[in-house]
Motif scaffolding. Sequence first.
Motif, PDB file in Angstrom:
ATOM      1  N   GLU A  39      10.154   2.581  -4.602  1.00 14.14           N
ATOM      2  CA  GLU A  39      11.472   2.056  -4.958  1.00 14.14           C
ATOM      3  C   GLU A  39      12.073   1.260  -3.806  1.00 14.14           C
ATOM      4  N   LYS A  40      11.820   1.696  -2.591  1.00 14.27           N
ATOM      5  CA  LYS A  40      12.313   0.965  -1.418  1.00 14.27           C
ATOM      6  C   LYS A  40      11.679  -0.428  -1.359  1.00 14.27           C
ATOM      7  N   SER A  41      10.383  -0.492  -1.643  1.00 12.10           N
ATOM      8  CA  SER A  41       9.684  -1.780  -1.654  1.00 12.10           C
ATOM      9  C   SER A  41      10.162  -2.655  -2.806  1.00 12.10           C
ATOM     10  N   LEU A  42      10.347  -2.043  -3.980  1.00 11.66           N
ATOM     11  CA  LEU A  42      10.812  -2.797  -5.140  1.00 11.66           C
ATOM     12  C   LEU A  42      12.208  -3.356  -4.904  1.00 11.66           C
ATOM     13  N   ALA A  43      13.068  -2.546  -4.282  1.00  9.58           N
ATOM     14  CA  ALA A  43      14.421  -3.011  -3.979  1.00  9.58           C
ATOM     15  C   ALA A  43      14.377  -4.220  -3.051  1.00  9.58           C
ATOM     16  N   TYR A  44      13.448  -4.196  -2.104  1.00 12.67           N
ATOM     17  CA  TYR A  44      13.300  -5.351  -1.209  1.00 12.67           C
ATOM     18  C   TYR A  44      12.889  -6.584  -2.015  1.00 12.67           C
ATOM     19  N   ARG A  45      11.969  -6.401  -2.938  1.00 12.82           N
ATOM     20  CA  ARG A  45      11.515  -7.527  -3.755  1.00 12.82           C
ATOM     21  C   ARG A  45      12.655  -8.113  -4.579  1.00 12.82           C
ATOM     22  N   LEU A  46      13.506  -7.240  -5.123  1.00 13.39           N
ATOM     23  CA  LEU A  46      14.596  -7.701  -5.983  1.00 13.39           C
ATOM     24  C   LEU A  46      15.724  -8.344  -5.188  1.00 13.39           C
ATOM     25  N   MET A  47      15.989  -7.804  -3.994  1.00  4.98           N
ATOM     26  CA  MET A  47      17.107  -8.297  -3.198  1.00  4.98           C
ATOM     27  C   MET A  47      16.687  -9.272  -2.103  1.00  4.98           C
ATOM     28  N   VAL A  86      -1.514  -7.458   6.784  1.00  2.53           N
ATOM     29  CA  VAL A  86      -2.239  -7.218   5.528  1.00  2.53           C
ATOM     30  C   VAL A  86      -3.297  -6.141   5.703  1.00  2.53           C
ATOM     31  N   HIS A  87      -4.131  -6.273   6.729  1.00  2.00           N
ATOM     32  CA  HIS A  87      -5.212  -5.308   6.916  1.00  2.00           C
ATOM     33  C   HIS A  87      -4.652  -3.934   7.282  1.00  2.00           C
ATOM     34  N   LEU A  88      -3.598  -3.907   8.075  1.00  2.00           N
ATOM     35  CA  LEU A  88      -2.965  -2.630   8.424  1.00  2.00           C
ATOM     36  C   LEU A  88      -2.456  -1.938   7.167  1.00  2.00           C
ATOM     37  N   ALA A  89      -1.808  -2.687   6.300  1.00  2.00           N
ATOM     38  CA  ALA A  89      -1.319  -2.114   5.038  1.00  2.00           C
ATOM     39  C   ALA A  89      -2.482  -1.623   4.193  1.00  2.00           C
ATOM     40  N   ASP A  90      -3.591  -2.347   4.212  1.00  2.46           N
ATOM     41  CA  ASP A  90      -4.779  -1.937   3.458  1.00  2.46           C
ATOM     42  C   ASP A  90      -5.338  -0.615   3.981  1.00  2.46           C
ATOM     43  N   VAL A  91      -5.406  -0.489   5.300  1.00  4.52           N
ATOM     44  CA  VAL A  91      -5.941   0.739   5.904  1.00  4.52           C
ATOM     45  C   VAL A  91      -5.087   1.945   5.528  1.00  4.52           C
ATOM     46  N   LEU A  92      -3.765   1.790   5.641  1.00  2.00           N
ATOM     47  CA  LEU A  92      -2.872   2.901   5.325  1.00  2.00           C
ATOM     48  C   LEU A  92      -2.879   3.214   3.838  1.00  2.00           C
ATOM     49  N   SER A  93      -2.973   2.178   3.013  1.00  2.00           N
ATOM     50  CA  SER A  93      -3.054   2.396   1.571  1.00  2.00           C
ATOM     51  C   SER A  93      -4.335   3.145   1.211  1.00  2.00           C
ATOM     52  N   GLU A  94      -5.419   2.775   1.867  1.00  2.00           N
ATOM     53  CA  GLU A  94      -6.691   3.457   1.618  1.00  2.00           C
ATOM     54  C   GLU A  94      -6.598   4.928   1.984  1.00  2.00           C
ATOM     55  N   LYS A  95      -5.851   5.230   3.036  1.00  2.00           N
ATOM     56  CA  LYS A  95      -5.686   6.627   3.456  1.00  2.00           C
ATOM     57  C   LYS A  95      -4.958   7.454   2.396  1.00  2.00           C
ATOM     58  N   THR A  96      -4.110   6.820   1.619  1.00  2.00           N
ATOM     59  CA  THR A  96      -3.408   7.566   0.568  1.00  2.00           C
ATOM     60  C   THR A  96      -4.330   7.909  -0.595  1.00  2.00           C
ATOM     61  N   HIS A 130       5.564  -7.678   3.069  1.00  2.00           N
ATOM     62  CA  HIS A 130       4.220  -7.715   2.498  1.00  2.00           C
ATOM     63  C   HIS A 130       4.045  -6.620   1.451  1.00  2.00           C
ATOM     64  N   LEU A 131       4.518  -5.408   1.753  1.00  2.00           N
ATOM     65  CA  LEU A 131       4.387  -4.320   0.788  1.00  2.00           C
ATOM     66  C   LEU A 131       5.094  -4.664  -0.523  1.00  2.00           C
ATOM     67  N   HIS A 162       7.716   4.910   8.565  1.00  2.00           N
ATOM     68  CA  HIS A 162       8.113   4.665   9.956  1.00  2.00           C
ATOM     69  C   HIS A 162       8.059   3.163  10.273  1.00  2.00           C
ATOM     70  N   LEU A 163       7.012   2.509   9.815  1.00  2.00           N
ATOM     71  CA  LEU A 163       6.875   1.071  10.065  1.00  2.00           C
ATOM     72  C   LEU A 163       7.903   0.261   9.276  1.00  2.00           C
ATOM     73  N   MET A 164       8.260   0.747   8.085  1.00  2.00           N
ATOM     74  CA  MET A 164       9.322   0.091   7.322  1.00  2.00           C
ATOM     75  C   MET A 164      10.653   0.146   8.073  1.00  2.00           C
ATOM     76  N   VAL A 165      10.921   1.298   8.660  1.00  2.00           N
ATOM     77  CA  VAL A 165      12.210   1.519   9.312  1.00  2.00           C
ATOM     78  C   VAL A 165      12.289   0.822  10.669  1.00  2.00           C
TER      79      VAL A 165
END
Length: 361
Positions: free
Chosen positions: A116-124, A40-50, A79-80, A67-70
């Motif tokens: 879209e990659k994250s959304l596809a994960y949520r749907l499938m 969670v915190h790692l995702a927060d840090v990277l999101s903040e960087k965007t 989590h994303l 890269h982390l997704m793959v």
Amino acid sequence: MGSSASKAALGATTNEPTEPEQKHLADLIQYINGTNMSVVHLADVLSEKTGSSSWVVVFKALVTVHHLMVYGNERFIQHLASRSSLFTLHNFLDKSVVEGYAMSAFIRRYSKYLNEKSLAYRLMESDITKIKRGADGVMRTMNTKELLNTLPVIQIQFDALLNFNANADELTNGIIHAAFMLLFKDSLRLFVAYNEGILNLLDKYFDMGKKQCRESLDIYIKFLDRMTKLAQFLKVAEQAGIDPNDIPYLSQAPYSLLEALKQHLASLENKHDILPPYGSDVRWRHPSEMEMTSEMNWQLSNCTCISTIWDPVSVSSISYMKSLQGFYLQSSDHALGVPWFLKVLRGLIKLQASDSEQTDL
């Protein structure tokens, strides 16, 4: 999050116009692959960087996330996918440097793909690029309803990937090149899943009702269009220096197949004025064996073949002329009411089932 992981996340997203350093990416992979390590915190840090105004920082943050997704533990993309929103960069523009204008356009497209990659994960509830493949894989064993729900999800993600739309001469720095390489890897895996889904759909097509046939035909036509765009994407990949042995060769699917699918739907809709139904005594022009084999030859050159839209198989170099000889049908078979290409399709599945393995992409 541990201090070492925080340091790696910051190190991967510096303002230096180079791709994220491998040592930082490796540290992050090790962190998220660790037992019970919170992402969670790692995702927060990277999101903040965007949220930075610098195209360099934002682009590197997106590449790191991808890269982390793959390569990372599934918990990261899971989590994303659970977040109500991921990246809102559709209006991003860095005007501070000349290169910022061009790179900002790619950032907007790239972030949309990751969304879209994250959304596809949520749907499938799974990553399409990592699902089990082959004869007993996820896409090949879905029922009709599942296929009609899943293939449009794959199509949307595939569209977002191909819409990155970079030419080889636009891959001018290590960051965009790293992004393109990750997209290339995803494109091959998406293609395999997409391809296997279409195979399954076609095998069920003539047992469907009118409404499902109409949906399936639309999906297949869109598939053909995306294969044209994929061929263009792969051409850029070759120009960008990717080993040609790692790039699939795609050729056009038989036109007669599309026409036959349309004819079957027309027969269900009683539109006999378009084409005669399959059960009639009309003799169609039957494609020659050379036409069939020349049009049915999609393969990965690294000894892993994607044989047409049909069947991903892992084999050494094969002769489709030889493979098809046992299943080539005379025109008199049309009067039986069963399309010749469906017999060929099922024959190929039976022939290659024992050799079918998951492609190593």
